[in-house]
Scaffold this motif. Structure first.
Motif, PDB file in Angstrom:
ATOM      1  N   SER A  75     -14.978 -26.789  99.522  1.00 45.13           N
ATOM      2  CA  SER A  75     -14.700 -25.803 100.571  1.00 45.13           C
ATOM      3  C   SER A  75     -16.004 -25.255 101.128  1.00 45.13           C
ATOM      4  N   THR A  76     -16.041 -25.022 102.420  1.00 43.35           N
ATOM      5  CA  THR A  76     -17.259 -24.454 103.016  1.00 43.35           C
ATOM      6  C   THR A  76     -17.061 -23.000 103.441  1.00 43.35           C
ATOM      7  N   ASN A  77     -15.908 -22.435 103.132  1.00 45.59           N
ATOM      8  CA  ASN A  77     -15.692 -21.052 103.598  1.00 45.59           C
ATOM      9  C   ASN A  77     -14.925 -20.220 102.577  1.00 45.59           C
ATOM     10  N   LYS A 140     -26.417 -29.348  94.321  1.00 51.70           N
ATOM     11  CA  LYS A 140     -25.957 -30.322  95.316  1.00 51.70           C
ATOM     12  C   LYS A 140     -26.410 -29.923  96.709  1.00 51.70           C
ATOM     13  N   THR A 141     -26.764 -30.828  97.511  1.00 53.55           N
ATOM     14  CA  THR A 141     -26.834 -30.697  98.978  1.00 53.55           C
ATOM     15  C   THR A 141     -27.714 -31.809  99.537  1.00 53.55           C
ATOM     16  N   ILE A 142     -27.296 -32.315 100.702  1.00 52.63           N
ATOM     17  CA  ILE A 142     -28.144 -33.311 101.353  1.00 52.63           C
ATOM     18  C   ILE A 142     -29.444 -32.658 101.822  1.00 52.63           C
ATOM     19  N   ASP A 143     -29.453 -31.325 101.964  1.00 51.61           N
ATOM     20  CA  ASP A 143     -30.617 -30.641 102.542  1.00 51.61           C
ATOM     21  C   ASP A 143     -31.803 -30.554 101.572  1.00 51.61           C
ATOM     22  N   ASN A 144     -31.553 -30.751 100.287  1.00 47.36           N
ATOM     23  CA  ASN A 144     -32.587 -30.683  99.243  1.00 47.36           C
ATOM     24  C   ASN A 144     -33.282 -29.324  99.193  1.00 47.36           C
ATOM     25  N   VAL A 184     -31.429 -35.214 112.708  1.00 47.46           N
ATOM     26  CA  VAL A 184     -30.862 -35.275 111.358  1.00 47.46           C
ATOM     27  C   VAL A 184     -30.521 -33.867 110.871  1.00 47.46           C
ATOM     28  N   MET A 185     -29.734 -33.795 109.821  1.00 38.86           N
ATOM     29  CA  MET A 185     -29.336 -32.501 109.259  1.00 38.86           C
ATOM     30  C   MET A 185     -30.453 -31.935 108.379  1.00 38.86           C
ATOM     31  N   GLY A 186     -30.133 -30.894 107.635  1.00 39.58           N
ATOM     32  CA  GLY A 186     -31.118 -30.295 106.732  1.00 39.58           C
ATOM     33  C   GLY A 186     -31.172 -28.780 106.788  1.00 39.58           C
ATOM     34  N   ARG A 187     -30.401 -28.215 107.705  1.00 35.90           N
ATOM     35  CA  ARG A 187     -30.410 -26.763 107.947  1.00 35.90           C
ATOM     36  C   ARG A 187     -31.833 -26.242 108.130  1.00 35.90           C
ATOM     37  N   TYR A 188     -32.295 -25.313 107.333  1.00 40.03           N
ATOM     38  CA  TYR A 188     -33.572 -24.666 107.616  1.00 40.03           C
ATOM     39  C   TYR A 188     -34.740 -25.328 106.881  1.00 40.03           C
ATOM     40  N   ALA A 237     -35.399 -32.522 112.976  1.00 45.78           N
ATOM     41  CA  ALA A 237     -34.481 -31.817 112.068  1.00 45.78           C
ATOM     42  C   ALA A 237     -33.647 -30.845 112.884  1.00 45.78           C
ATOM     43  N   GLU A 238     -32.391 -30.696 112.524  1.00 42.41           N
ATOM     44  CA  GLU A 238     -31.507 -29.807 113.302  1.00 42.41           C
ATOM     45  C   GLU A 238     -32.023 -28.367 113.355  1.00 42.41           C
ATOM     46  N   GLY A 239     -32.844 -27.998 112.364  1.00 37.99           N
ATOM     47  CA  GLY A 239     -33.364 -26.623 112.318  1.00 37.99           C
ATOM     48  C   GLY A 239     -34.740 -26.488 112.955  1.00 37.99           C
ATOM     49  N   LYS A 252     -21.124 -20.356 116.504  1.00 36.37           N
ATOM     50  CA  LYS A 252     -21.039 -19.532 115.284  1.00 36.37           C
ATOM     51  C   LYS A 252     -19.640 -19.645 114.719  1.00 36.37           C
ATOM     52  N   ARG A 253     -19.554 -19.648 113.399  1.00 37.82           N
ATOM     53  CA  ARG A 253     -18.236 -19.612 112.764  1.00 37.82           C
ATOM     54  C   ARG A 253     -17.877 -18.171 112.473  1.00 37.82           C
ATOM     55  N   ASP A 254     -16.619 -17.961 112.148  1.00 39.92           N
ATOM     56  CA  ASP A 254     -16.186 -16.604 111.866  1.00 39.92           C
ATOM     57  C   ASP A 254     -15.659 -16.553 110.434  1.00 39.92           C
ATOM     58  N   GLY A 289     -25.466 -36.719 112.268  1.00 38.91           N
ATOM     59  CA  GLY A 289     -24.308 -35.943 111.815  1.00 38.91           C
ATOM     60  C   GLY A 289     -23.791 -36.321 110.433  1.00 38.91           C
ATOM     61  N   TYR A 290     -22.484 -36.428 110.341  1.00 42.55           N
ATOM     62  CA  TYR A 290     -21.836 -36.549 109.029  1.00 42.55           C
ATOM     63  C   TYR A 290     -22.003 -37.901 108.370  1.00 42.55           C
ATOM     64  N   MET A 291     -22.580 -38.864 109.109  1.00 40.69           N
ATOM     65  CA  MET A 291     -22.909 -40.147 108.473  1.00 40.69           C
ATOM     66  C   MET A 291     -23.784 -39.911 107.240  1.00 40.69           C
ATOM     67  N   GLN A 292     -24.559 -38.823 107.283  1.00 44.56           N
ATOM     68  CA  GLN A 292     -25.506 -38.545 106.187  1.00 44.56           C
ATOM     69  C   GLN A 292     -24.823 -38.047 104.927  1.00 44.56           C
ATOM     70  N   ARG A 293     -23.602 -37.577 105.069  1.00 45.46           N
ATOM     71  CA  ARG A 293     -22.923 -36.958 103.915  1.00 45.46           C
ATOM     72  C   ARG A 293     -21.882 -37.842 103.278  1.00 45.46           C
ATOM     73  N   GLY A 294     -21.342 -38.781 104.067  1.00 50.63           N
ATOM     74  CA  GLY A 294     -20.206 -39.544 103.558  1.00 50.63           C
ATOM     75  C   GLY A 294     -20.610 -40.855 102.915  1.00 50.63           C
TER      76      GLY A 294
HETATM   77  O1  F6P Z   1     -25.696 -28.094 104.127  1.00 50.43           O
HETATM   78  C1  F6P Z   1     -25.291 -29.388 104.405  1.00 50.43           C
HETATM   79  C2  F6P Z   1     -25.025 -29.571 105.872  1.00 50.43           C
HETATM   80  O2  F6P Z   1     -24.616 -30.890 106.106  1.00 50.43           O
HETATM   81  C3  F6P Z   1     -26.187 -29.173 106.776  1.00 50.43           C
HETATM   82  O3  F6P Z   1     -27.189 -30.141 106.794  1.00 50.43           O
HETATM   83  C4  F6P Z   1     -25.469 -28.924 108.078  1.00 50.43           C
HETATM   84  O4  F6P Z   1     -26.158 -28.044 108.919  1.00 50.43           O
HETATM   85  C5  F6P Z   1     -24.200 -28.289 107.613  1.00 50.43           C
HETATM   86  O5  F6P Z   1     -23.978 -28.713 106.283  1.00 50.43           O
HETATM   87  C6  F6P Z   1     -22.994 -28.577 108.447  1.00 50.43           C
HETATM   88  O6  F6P Z   1     -21.935 -27.942 107.842  1.00 50.43           O
HETATM   89  P1  F6P Z   1     -20.482 -27.850 108.440  1.00 50.43           P
HETATM   90  O7  F6P Z   1     -19.893 -29.214 108.405  1.00 50.43           O
HETATM   91  O8  F6P Z   1     -19.768 -26.932 107.518  1.00 50.43           O
HETATM   92  O9  F6P Z   1     -20.614 -27.320 109.822  1.00 50.43           O
END
Ligand code: F6P
Length: 381
Positions: A75-77, A140-144, A184-188, A237-239, A252-254, A289-294
């Motif tokens: 879950s992410t929320n 865990k996290t792809i962002d390391n 690519v992803m990675g957040r901050y 990087a996305e950030g 933004k999510r709520d 995008g999500y190719m990196q996670r699946g």
């Molecule tokens: O933290 C992992 C991650 O894939 C980030 O790299 C990305 O910014 C974020 O999650 C996307 O999350 P969501 O799918 O919840 O929007």
């Protein structure tokens, strides 16, 4: 004596979740301990959604080593300390439901909960531990970007996927004399971008830790042109953000306080458009995008995840609760969740990109930064 343990996977999915689950279950079974999946992350604690996991014939935990995703959901929320509750009249309120979750843990008889997740998940784990729950975290996290460990599971697979994408973009870039941008992803944190750029032979890597000057990037591409190289590969990087500028976000999510509500994305296209203008070369962006996670984990992630799973169970058997299994200087070890969470001491406080949060970013003395610079990868500065 441990009799019954639970595993929960929380946050965005990564390749390697199932490998950790399998390792915990196998090690637990070797010690005669019953293992349950807590379904859909922290939500499962509220809904009392627990499923027995076993490696017996037809058990849920067999054949899962190569499988992407998580057999116990994620879950992410679901911040138990500020939980989004939909009221009957359709309105939304945020409530602290941690006591309800803790009661469910006690009633079911869990002796320990394994929390597989990133910084937000481990902050919640620390908060539960503070309230008396036996927890052990697995990073865990792809962002390391989890503090106190050299590497998180899922990261290596993400880098490998990005590297393969760069190999493919190379051929299009070279054929059509284009600038190929890969977001690519990675957040901050810039780990994925930096390591993928080195592995995939990119010419530029823009990371959050080094605000970029687009003119310097254009200059690098011009210099390549002068040497007869009519294409360039740029990893963003996305950030990443420009010097003195802001992050590019999709929205933004709520989901209330306690989770990072920012949806990053779009900077790759911004960079591509600017570079096309500045260099006169056609530029195209691809957002990975999500190719990196699946999908299936790399061999490295399967081994790392298995090591983490067994270490987590060892920590539980030793009664070292409130800790995170980590890799330090190449060896399995542990850190306290308090160290991992850092200055983020307020129970239920926000994780992610805040002053208090303790995420692990790329530092300028990291070997990857030096290596990238030594081979001429432009880092936007
Ligand atoms: O933290 C992992 C991650 O894939 C980030 O790299 C990305 O910014 C974020 O999650 C996307 O999350 P969501 O799918 O919840 O929007």
């Amino acid at each position: 004596m441990l009799k019954k343990v639970g595993i929960l996977a929380n946050g965005g999915d990564v390749s390697g979740f199932n490998a950790v689950i399998r390792a915990i279950v196998k090690t637990a079974e070797n010690h005669g301990i019953e293992c349950y999946g807590i379904m859909d992350g922290y939500n499962g604690l509220l809904k009392k959604n627990f499923e027995l996991l076993s490696t017996a014939a037809n058990g849920e935990a067999i054949g899962i080593l190569p499988r992407g995703g998580s057999i116990i959901g994620s879950s992410t929320n679901s911040n138990l300390f500020n939980y989004k509750v939909k009221k009957e009249d359709g309105s939304v309120e945020y409530e602290d439901l941690s006591d309800e979750a803790i009661k469910n843990i006690k009633d079911f008889g869990f002796d320990c909960i394994f929390t597989l997740g990133g910084d937000g998940t481990q902050k919640s784990a620390r908060d539960l531990y503070t309230k008396g729950v036996n927890v052990i975290g697995v990073p865990k996290t792809i962002d390391n970007d989890v503090a106190c460990t050299d590497i998180t599971f899922g990261y290596n697979t993400a880098v490998s996927v990005a590297m393969e994408a760069l190999d493919r973009l190379h051929t299009t870039g070279a054929t059509h004399h284009r600038i190929m941008v890969l977001e690519v992803m990675g957040r901050y944190a810039g780990w994925i971008a930096l390591e993928a750029a080195i592995a995939g032979g990119a010419d530029v890597a823009l990371i959050p830790e080094i605000p970029y000057d687009i003119n310097r990037v254009a200059q690098k591409i011009e210099n390549r042109k002068k040497r007869g190289k009519n294409f360039s590969i740029v990893v963003v990087a996305e950030g990443a953000k420009p010097k003195g500028g802001e992050l590019t976000i999709m929205g933004k999510r709520d989901n209330g306080e306690g989770v990072d509500n920012t949806k990053l994305g779009g900077v790759g296209q911004v960079v591509a458009t600017q570079l096309e203008k500045l260099t006169g070369l056609e530029a195209r962006n691809t957002t990975l995008g999500y190719m990196q996670r699946g999908g299936t984990p790399t061999a490295f992630d399967r081994v790392l995840s298995t090591k983490y799973g067994t270490k987590a169970m060892e920590l539980a058997l030793e009664g070292k609760f409130g800790t995170l299994a980590v890799i330090k200087d190449g060896k399995l070890n542990y850190a306290t969740l308090e160290e991992v969470v850092g200055k983020n001491t307020k129970i239920g406080a926000v994780s992610g990109n805040t002053e208090e949060s303790n995420i692990r970013k790329v530092t300028m003395d990291n070997d990857l930064v030096k290596t990238a610079r030594d081979i001429g990868i432009n880092l936007g500065d």
